[in-house]
Enzyme design. Structure first.
Site, PDB file in Angstrom:
ATOM      1  N   ALA A   3       0.830  -1.205   0.000  1.00 57.91           N
ATOM      2  CA  ALA A   3       0.000   0.000   0.000  1.00 57.91           C
ATOM      3  C   ALA A   3       0.868   1.260   0.000  1.00 57.91           C
ATOM      4  O   ALA A   3       0.569   2.226  -0.709  1.00 57.91           O
ATOM      5  CB  ALA A   3      -0.947  -0.012   1.195  1.00 57.91           C
ATOM      6  N   ALA A  33       2.290   1.671  -3.475  1.00 55.62           N
ATOM      7  CA  ALA A  33       1.240   2.129  -4.388  1.00 55.62           C
ATOM      8  C   ALA A  33       0.930   3.611  -4.174  1.00 55.62           C
ATOM      9  O   ALA A  33       0.842   4.387  -5.133  1.00 55.62           O
ATOM     10  CB  ALA A  33      -0.026   1.290  -4.200  1.00 55.62           C
ATOM     11  N   GLU A  34       0.769   4.007  -2.917  1.00 56.83           N
ATOM     12  CA  GLU A  34       0.444   5.414  -2.652  1.00 56.83           C
ATOM     13  C   GLU A  34       1.602   6.319  -3.041  1.00 56.83           C
ATOM     14  O   GLU A  34       1.395   7.439  -3.501  1.00 56.83           O
ATOM     15  CB  GLU A  34       0.052   5.641  -1.192  1.00 56.83           C
ATOM     16  CG  GLU A  34      -0.410   7.071  -0.969  1.00 56.83           C
ATOM     17  CD  GLU A  34      -1.479   7.230   0.086  1.00 56.83           C
ATOM     18  OE1 GLU A  34      -1.908   8.372   0.277  1.00 56.83           O
ATOM     19  OE2 GLU A  34      -1.881   6.240   0.710  1.00 56.83           O
ATOM     20  N   THR A  35       2.816   5.832  -2.910  1.00 53.80           N
ATOM     21  CA  THR A  35       3.983   6.633  -3.299  1.00 53.80           C
ATOM     22  C   THR A  35       3.966   6.942  -4.788  1.00 53.80           C
ATOM     23  O   THR A  35       4.045   8.109  -5.188  1.00 53.80           O
ATOM     24  CB  THR A  35       5.292   5.901  -2.925  1.00 53.80           C
ATOM     25  OG1 THR A  35       5.346   5.772  -1.501  1.00 53.80           O
ATOM     26  CG2 THR A  35       6.506   6.658  -3.420  1.00 53.80           C
ATOM     27  N   SER A  61       0.916   9.108  -5.750  1.00 57.78           N
ATOM     28  CA  SER A  61       1.026  10.482  -5.248  1.00 57.78           C
ATOM     29  C   SER A  61       2.043  11.294  -6.041  1.00 57.78           C
ATOM     30  O   SER A  61       1.829  12.478  -6.303  1.00 57.78           O
ATOM     31  CB  SER A  61       1.409  10.479  -3.769  1.00 57.78           C
ATOM     32  OG  SER A  61       0.356   9.961  -2.995  1.00 57.78           O
TER      33      SER A  61
END
Length: 164
Positions: free
Chosen positions: A63, A66-68, A71
């Site tokens: 997660a 993925a968010e890195t 973003s």
């Protein structure tokens, strides 16, 4: 990461600051962004050091990866005058990984003026699917612009109306 000719600085002072800040979660997890432009962001992360007690890649680590990438992609889309803030992340875990690295690719599903959504595919060293994710980011005015607008509004509310 080597600077990419298509990279645009973000509102916080440049893509380098976004990716290489000391003490950040990226640094702690060993995430390396390998490519970043408005159309695609790629990165990898070691499995070692990012596992749960059974020795498998932690779902939360997937997660974070993925968010890195999502973003960073949203920040590049947002440009210099806005920042990207994640508001929704979902992850579906497909396969366990015990060693090597995992690799993430973020590509846009929607890039609007106030919201951007990215599909993120995470694979193992053999290219097998590990996790599929979707991240939605809110695009807000860069630090300071929003605060100045609110301060001006508050001052206008406090100032009594002058009779005509």
């Amino acid at each position: 990461m080597t600077p990419d000719s298509q990279q645009e600085p973000d509102a916080a002072g440049g893509l380098a600051a976004l990716l290489h800040g000391r003490g950040t979660l990226l640094e702690r997890m060993g995430i390396e962004v390998t490519h970043a432009d408005a159309d695609q962001v790629t990165a990898s992360m070691p499995v070692e050091g990012n596992t749960q007690p059974y020795g498998l890649l932690h779902g939360g680590a997937s997660a974070v990866l993925a968010e890195t990438v999502g973003s960073v992609a949203a920040a590049l889309h947002a440009g210099r005058d806005r920042i990207a803030v994640g508001v929704d992340l979902n992850c579906t875990h497909h396969r366990a990984v015990r060693a090597g690295r995992v690799h993430a690719v973020a590509e846009p599903l929607h890039r609007g003026g106030s919201v951007a959504t990215y599909a993120i595919a995470i694979t193992d060293d053999d290219g097998a699917a590990v996790c599929s994710s979707r991240l939605t980011c809110l695009l807000r005015p860069a630090n300071g612009a929003n605060q100045k607008e609110r301060q001006t509004e508050k001052q206008q509310e406090r100032t009594p109306a002058q009779p005509e």
